[in-house]
Design a protein around this motif. Structure first.
Motif, short mmCIF file in Angstrom:
data_model
loop_
_atom_site.label_atom_id
_atom_site.label_comp_id
_atom_site.label_asym_id
_atom_site.label_seq_id
_atom_site.Cartn_x
_atom_site.Cartn_y
_atom_site.Cartn_z
N ASP A 87 -5.11 1.78 -6.65
CA ASP A 87 -4.68 1.65 -5.26
C ASP A 87 -5.85 1.90 -4.31
OD1 ASP A 87 -3.43 1.56 -2.84
OD2 ASP A 87 -2.00 3.16 -3.22
N ARG A 88 -6.12 3.17 -4.01
CA ARG A 88 -7.10 3.49 -2.98
C ARG A 88 -8.52 3.02 -3.33
NH1 ARG A 88 -5.36 3.19 1.44
NH2 ARG A 88 -4.02 1.80 0.22
N ARG B 100 12.58 -4.95 6.98
CA ARG B 100 11.16 -5.02 6.64
C ARG B 100 10.96 -5.73 5.30
NH1 ARG B 100 7.02 -1.88 8.72
NH2 ARG B 100 8.50 -0.45 9.71
N ILE B 101 11.81 -5.40 4.31
CA ILE B 101 11.72 -6.04 2.99
C ILE B 101 11.98 -7.53 3.10
CG2 ILE B 101 12.79 -6.15 0.71
CD1 ILE B 101 13.34 -3.14 0.97
N ALA C 27 -1.85 -7.63 3.11
CA ALA C 27 -2.14 -8.30 1.84
C ALA C 27 -2.14 -7.30 0.69
CB ALA C 27 -3.48 -9.03 1.92
N TRP C 28 -2.66 -6.10 0.95
CA TRP C 28 -2.72 -5.09 -0.11
C TRP C 28 -1.33 -4.58 -0.47
CZ3 TRP C 28 -6.38 -4.31 -3.38
CH2 TRP C 28 -6.33 -3.19 -4.21
N LEU D 9 3.22 -4.43 -4.43
CA LEU D 9 4.63 -4.68 -4.74
C LEU D 9 4.79 -5.57 -5.97
CD1 LEU D 9 6.08 -5.26 -1.14
CD2 LEU D 9 6.55 -3.32 -2.66
N LYS D 10 3.80 -6.43 -6.21
CA LYS D 10 3.88 -7.36 -7.33
C LYS D 10 3.24 -6.81 -8.61
CE LYS D 10 3.59 -11.43 -4.30
NZ LYS D 10 2.77 -12.63 -3.96
N THR D 11 2.57 -5.68 -8.49
CA THR D 11 1.79 -5.17 -9.62
C THR D 11 2.65 -4.90 -10.84
OG1 THR D 11 0.15 -4.20 -8.14
CG2 THR D 11 0.25 -3.33 -10.37
N GLU D 12 3.77 -4.21 -10.64
CA GLU D 12 4.60 -3.83 -11.79
C GLU D 12 5.14 -5.06 -12.50
OE1 GLU D 12 8.48 -1.04 -12.81
OE2 GLU D 12 7.60 -1.01 -10.80
N ALA D 13 5.62 -6.05 -11.71
CA ALA D 13 6.17 -7.26 -12.32
C ALA D 13 5.09 -8.07 -13.03
CB ALA D 13 6.86 -8.12 -11.26
#
Length: 993
Positions: A434-435, A728-729, A844-845, A850-854
């Motif tokens: 992440d950071r 927001r989602i 963008a980050w 949000l897509k990382t796990e999938a």
């Protein structure tokens, strides 16, 4: 026993330096050893310790106000308790000495009188023997004189006087330097070692004293010498035999002290770079140690980290980049000179300066032995890693670019030593993915070459060692490099080079997207392409040196044999990912041409050519490897995914132009079973990232598509979420249309869905949700419109007043509205394709995370089962580049590399029966050999020449070939390729024959 009665060899179990066994040991052992053994000394250790004591006490009297302390400095104090007066007065004196922190030093009027006769009194009749430093050294000298083996002496007692010197406020810098030098000697010579009593306690006390050293200086250079000595001592402690028993607290203290010195701009550049070198060395040791940590499970590991992190924190703000001394607090104390660069750490369990065991009371001993001496482990490493990463935050103005470069150099070493460990352990991986990635990917956009080069180096090492858990991060980074580096200028037409030879080199990368729609949405104008390039969302012009640095980074990654194969499997064969393998090969091919030097540097073409040839070399080396299929995706399945991907890309492109036409195409190709099925269409549109979010918003809100909009919203779960959180989602998936009626249709459908998921406590019904949602959209525009003055923005009272009586005739609760107002004010709902410069990368980050796990982890492809398909997808630009460079080069070394590349390409094509590639290779070689011509050579010019007893017919073709070294090489390779592959050659026979 006197000190001089001891032989001069240091330890009884050490051989004489000139003995045969010692010589053998010396020659057999490596010069650099981890946790190396002590240095042998040629003097008596006890005498050496006493000499150090005398040196310091002499220096103390030299710097004291009174000149009458020389006898005390030389003779030392008398540790024996001789009662020269009434017991009450002796007890009082004993209490006074204990208050100073030195055990066993007593005083009375009689001893004061005696001291005065010897000239030991300082100002106001106070004996120098009452000074804690003098008394402590005198006590140590008396006790150690009776010891035979210095290793058997109580380690905390040996160090205590020296630690008292470096911790005492106001101590002159030269005295502190002497004490630090003595401590370094004791560690290097093994006087304090693992065999010493209470060695662990001594190391904790030493760490506490060194990291909180306080001294008085009148000369700044003397102060820097002290800091330099501190750095050296900390490095000795970490690399020596006691380094592995330091606590988490001690490690945080030491690393924080080093970082503070690295970061202080008022220090000289030499001191700061020396501190950085010491930090690098200590990080090498820490990350080497920590990667051997073994726990039963990740859950257990996480529990240990969370438990141990309580109260453990390196303060990376106060001491760094601030010329002024911060105010004192409970956790961080600074002296007036600002030299006590301490850390924000819970000090309650800090190891004290321990008295000798025989002088300590039973209560003291019990307290000492109960101190937690658990060796450092993951908590301190995580805290160090976190602090270093925080230095990189490009939006933190407290940290300068110089500090960021320093932190990146240290982080680079940590990744070099223990990158896979960082990726494997959640406590560290969560920071890295992440950071660390977020900050690095912003820093690679910097125009500061020092920052850019270091960020590229660190990012390359991060991906090389941790890429298994950085799938989407690597895609974002490489996509940016491709967008920056791939030129859009046409390939130059050079005389003598047939354009058919390089037809396969792409002139634009596949991942370049069209600029976002410029149509308004009622909030703000979308960011221009130029601004998006600056933000890292598009490519853009970079200076020549920056382009070279980026190419070098790609070259580093390409040295991994599996790098390109992993790009192919994880991205090109994934329906929702970019074609990174094809784009990287295309990028290298285009920049390997000579003209790329005109917009970059002369080093770029050979660097790209080298990376391209290395890719082919790795394929050739794997040709005869045994295929490994276990635990890898099936090649057939990936082939089908690539086929579907091409259809989806084309269908999404059609959808973005004309939605109905695109859906019809996808139905015809079998991607969507029924374009009239709202649920099927909604599922595809929500699942793909290739549909334009602007087009998607317009399509969903269009009249007649209400059923599709409802089906689309049914794919969300808003249970337990506040209205603004749910909104927001939703609004992150498409761009809200600009027309009010279209917005109303979306808000109405959202209100129905929100109420059907969960009965809201704070909203009466769907009408209340509708009104509140509209108010939230207006509030978001009002709070974050850059064209609106702050004084004109809506206040909370305005917001709540507008909603008065709108909750089914009642008011919304003030707490409920305040939470929504604060959330929107502090965190804008950023609409896709509309984010402004400040929030573009953040949006963008967030979307990426949000897509990382999938997306799952990256598949590491240590196999050759995908090489045939990968070569089929990439051979055209490779062969074309080899042909162009071969025809334009003049260097023999380049010719040799190109010839090898052609040969390897031919072997790969033959092995995988890729007849199209083999035919093109033969076509190119035939052209370059000058044998394949449109019209035959004139045979009337043939000349017969006598050679010895025979004759040779010399033709025009022979003369031309004999004068062209390039053509001769091409001919040799051509015949080598054809030989043995006759059955695989199809159209290539036309040129070969």
């Amino acid at each position: 026993m006197s000190a001089n009665a001891r032989p001069f060899d240091m330890m009884e179990d050490q051989p004489h330096p000139e003995s045969a066994s010692h010589q053998s040991l010396f020659h057999d052992a490596p010069r650099m050893q981890y946790r190396s053994r002590p240095v042998s000394v040629a003097v008596d250790p006890i005498s050496l310790v006493i000499s150090e004591c005398i040196s310091i006490t002499s220096a103390v009297q030299k710097h004291a106000r009174s000149p009458h302390s020389s006898v005390s400095a030389i003779l030392g104090g008398n540790p024996n308790s001789i009662q020269l007066g009434p017991a009450s007065r002796v007890a009082k004196a004993r209490h006074k000495s204990r208050a100073t922190g030195v055990v066993g030093v007593e005083s009375s009027d009689e001893t004061i009188a005696a001291s005065n006769r010897w000239g030991l009194l300082g100002q106001k009749g106070r004996s120098m023997q009452d000074e804690p430093m003098i008394a402590a050294f005198g006590k140590l000298r008396h006790e150690i004189a009776a010891v035979k083996d210095v290793r058997s002496f109580d380690a905390p007692a040996l160090l205590a006087p020296f630690l008292l010197v470096i911790q005492a406020k106001g101590t002159a810098a030269p005295i502190t330097i002497l004490a630090l030098g003595a401590l370094r000697k004791f560690l290097a010579y093994g006087f304090v070692c693992s065999d010493s009593p209470r060695f662990a306690l001594a190391m904790q006390a030493l760490s506490a004293a060194v990291t909180h050293c306080q001294f008085d200086i009148s000369d700044a250079s003397q102060g820097e010498v002290v800091l330099l000595m501190i750095l050296n001592l900390m490095e000795d402690m970490m690399s020596g035999p006691g380094g592995d028993i330091l606590s988490d607290e001690s490690v945080c203290d030491m690393m924080g002290r080093g970082l503070a010195i690295c970061s202080q701009p008022r220090f000289s550049a030499v001191l700061r770079r020396t501190a950085e070198a010491a930090m690098v060395r200590m990080c090498q040791i820490i990350f080497e140690d920590i990667k051997h940590l073994e726990l039963d499970s990740n859950d257990e590991l996480e529990r240990c980290v969370q438990d141990d992190l309580a109260g453990l924190k390196i303060n990376e703000n106060s001491p760094f980049g601030d010329e002024e001394t911060p105010p004192e607090s409970e956790d961080s104390k600074f002296d007036k000179e600002g030299h006590s660069l301490s850390l924000d750490i819970d000090n309650q369990n800090r190891a004290p300066l321990y008295p000798s065991a025989k002088d300590a009371s039973s209560d003291q001993m019990e307290e000492m032995e109960s101190v937690d001496l658990k060796p450092y482990s993951l908590p301190s490493v995580r805290e160090l890693f976190r602090v270093l990463v925080n230095f990189l935050d490009p939006n933190d103005r407290q940290h300068t670019d110089t500090m960021r470069v320093m932190a990146m150099r240290i982080l680079h070493v940590a990744l070099e030593v223990s990158g896979p460990f960082i990726a494997r352990h959640p406590a560290l991986a969560i920071i890295a993915d992440d950071r660390l990635c977020c900050y690095l990917f912003q820093l690679v956009r910097s125009d500061n070459m020092a920052v850019l080069q270091e960020s590229l180096i660190v990012t390359g090492t991060l991906l090389a060692t941790c890429r298994g858990v950085l799938k989407l991060q690597q895609e974002l980074y490489l996509s940016y490099l491709v967008a920056c580096l791939h030129p859009t200028v046409p390939i130059p037409r050079e005389p003598g080079i047939d354009p058919s030879l390089y037809v396969g080199i792409p002139e634009t990368p596949k991942l370049v997207k069209p600029p976002p729609s410029q149509s308004g949405s009622g909030r703000a104008t979308p960011v221009s392409v130029k601004d998006r390039q600056k933000l890292g969302l598009e490519g853009g012009a970079r200076k020549p040196d920056a382009r070279q640095a980026m190419v070098e980074t790609i070259g580093v990654l390409s040295r991994m044999p599996t790098f390109v194969a992993e790009l192919f499997v994880n991205y090109d064969c994934d329906v929702d990912r970019a074609d990174l393998c094809e784009d990287i090969i295309g990028l290298l091919s285009r920049n390997a041409l000579p003209d790329s030097a005109t917009w970059s540097t002369t080093s770029v073409p050979p660097l790209c050519l080298d990376a391209l040839l290395r890719y082919i070399q790795f394929l050739a080396e794997r040709l005869n490897d045994t295929p490994m299929y276990a635990e890898y995706p099936d090649p057939g399945y990936l082939r089908e995914q690539r086929r579907r991907k091409k259809i989806i890309v084309k269908g999404a492109s059609k959808f973005n132009e004309k939605p109905k036409l695109g859906l019809g195409y996808l139905e015809a190709q079998g991607i969507i079973s029924d374009a009239n099925d709202a649920a099927e269409v909604a599922k595809f549109l929500k699942g793909t990232s290739r549909a334009s979010k602007t087009t998607l918003g317009d399509f969903l809100s269009k009249r007649g598509n209400e059923v599709i909009l409802k089906a689309f919203l049914d794919l969300f779960d808003f249970s337990g979420k506040r209205v603004d959180e749910a909104l927001r989602i939703l609004l992150e998936t498409f761009r809200l249309p600009g027309e009010a009626p279209l917005i109303a249709s979306i808000v109405e459908c959202f209100s129905e869905k929100y109420c059907s998921d969960d009965t809201p406590n704070d909203v009466a019904n769907k009408d209340g949700v509708f009104i509140l949602t509209y108010a939230i959209i207006i509030l978001n525009t009002d709070q974050h419109n850059p064209n609106l003055k702050a004084s004109k923005r809506m206040t909370f009272n305005d917001f709540s007043k507008n909603l008065s009586g709108q909750n089914d005739g009642k008011d919304f609760s003030a707490e409920f509205l305040k939470a929504i107002f604060d959330s929107i004010k502090s965190n804008e709902i950023i609409l896709p394709d509309e984010h402004d410069n400040k929030h573009a990368f953040d949006y963008a980050w967030r979307e990426l995370l949000l897509k990382t796990e999938a997306a799952g982890d990256l598949v590491i492809c240590n196999t050759n089962i995908y090489d045939a398909d990968m070569f089929a997808a990439t051979w055209k630009p490779v062969v074309s580049t080899l042909s162009y460079v071969f025809m334009s080069a003049t260097d023999d070394a380049v010719f040799a590399r190109i010839v090898s590349g052609f040969d390897e390409c031919a072997r790969i094509a033959a092995r995988y029966e890729n007849t199209e590639a083999l035919d093109q290779i033969i076509y190119c070689l035939s052209h370059m050999s000058s044998l394949a011509t449109a019209s035959p050579f004139n045979t009337s010019l043939n000349t017969e020449i006598q050679v010895g007893d025979g004759s040779v017919m010399v033709s025009e073709l022979a003369v031309k070939l004999g004068r062209d070294f390039r053509a001769q090489l091409a001919t040799l390779v051509l015949f080598r390729v054809v030989t043995g592959n006759e059955t695989l050659i199809h159209r290539g026979w036309k040129q070969a024959s």
